[in-house]
Scaffold this active site. Sequence first.
Site, PDB file in Angstrom:
ATOM      1  CE  LYS A  52      35.965  29.115  23.818  1.00 15.45           C
ATOM      2  NZ  LYS A  52      35.921  29.478  22.403  1.00 15.45           N
ATOM      3  CB  VAL A 271      46.539  28.733   8.835  1.00 12.56           C
ATOM      4  CG1 VAL A 271      46.640  27.257   8.500  1.00 12.56           C
ATOM      5  CG2 VAL A 271      45.760  29.484   7.759  1.00 12.56           C
ATOM      6  CG  HIS A 444      40.102  22.648  51.393  1.00 16.66           C
ATOM      7  ND1 HIS A 444      41.039  22.063  50.564  1.00 16.66           N
ATOM      8  CD2 HIS A 444      39.559  21.639  52.130  1.00 16.66           C
ATOM      9  CE1 HIS A 444      41.075  20.762  50.805  1.00 16.66           C
ATOM     10  NE2 HIS A 444      40.181  20.482  51.751  1.00 16.66           N
TER      11      HIS A 444
END
Length: 465
Positions: A52, A271, A444
């Site tokens: 990350k 994989v 919001h």
Amino acid sequence: MKEIVCKLLVIGAGPGGYICAIRAGQLGVDTVIVEAVKAGGTCLNIGCIPSKALIHAAEEFEKVRHMAGGESPLGISVEAPKLNLAATVAWKDGIVGRLNSGVLGLLRKAKVKIVHGRAKFRDGKTVEVETETGMQVIRAEAVVIATGSQPVELPSLPFGGPVISSTEALSLPAVPQKLVVVGGGYIGLELGTAFAKMGSAVTVVEAARQILPQYDADLVRPVSKRLGELGVRVLTEAKAKGLSGDGGALVIETVDGKEQSLPADKVLVTVGRKPRTEGWGLDELDLARAGHFLLIDDQCRTSMRGVYAIGDITGEPMLAHRAMAQGEMVAEIVAGKKRAWDKRCIPAVCFTDPEIVTAGLSPDEARAQGHDIRIGQFPFSANGRAMTMLAEDGFVRVVARTDTNLVLGLQAVGAGVSELSSAFALAIEMGARLEDIAATVHAHPTRSEGLQEAAMKALGHALHI
């Protein structure tokens, strides 16, 4: 050397192991933890955390590069940036080092004895550990196996030289000009995307019909679109056969059965991962298996009395937060508390660009279980916060039962949606219904409003679409 006798022995100090040891220590259980490499395991040292960090660095570099190219609609222009990958890796290593020291400090705070070395079972209650000062024998009433997992190696592409695993990819000294990624799952795409942003010409080779085959096509579509924008070449239904004779290319077999050579400075093989079952005396224990994994019950008990197993060695999903939850539970069981594994869901995040987060059942999974469902989906193109961040691709989706409106699953794809994972998991764990989410006041302007709007859409009264 004098033997160590304890109530609980934890083998492996990855996310599951160190959490188990810390919680046991907090509860007053005499605990010893053995780690062969570094505390924090794959996740902290060569997995979740460093990847990350690299992904973030790549994102920042790409943003500046776009601004330098005069492509920013924000009106920001800068000089052309340069990337010193060695400095980036050093910064990443600094973060890993701080967290590693933090884990050791927490173990000591919980009065857990730390033994550095490789453990090997003599029997179900006894291990011997090769330490720098010699052999140490440890006897315990209860043992927790938390040895984790390791990358799967393809017989035709053994690790070494230009063929690397995710471990080596996180410590490269320079950005490879040509990178071929074998495996289009979440690890391959996370790292492949990062290197594409840093300037590599990236090709992804995937044997399945689509990249990220564990996700449905609607969730994958925005990721595929972004890969195209970054210039990443994706070859599906293609199989890696091995390196070319000079080692400068990967030979693949395409969907039409033809061979093709892909020039590569590095070939990153991602994989899958397999449980780490070798090298610690598993043959000395008579433990039941579920395929390659150790078989456990709802208390993480193995088939041998007093022996528990947690984390990747117990199977899918191979997620650090699953291991942590298992470790905490086992510690409390050993301390005498009544606990069992009854999780409704374990959220999963794919840190691609854009990110994908899932919790609970997908629409197809819900239907396969016989549920009559309703689905609400809200696009980020109608979300004010997404617009202000120039990241409108993606959506939030809710899956609920038609008869009761009980939420069965939540999914999202978009920039930064990993941070919605806790809200998704909490809604399902608490048994939320569509009405509960729709009636909850969401701040919001935030992306989280997409969750409320998706619930409203499923109820038939979305406000912003």
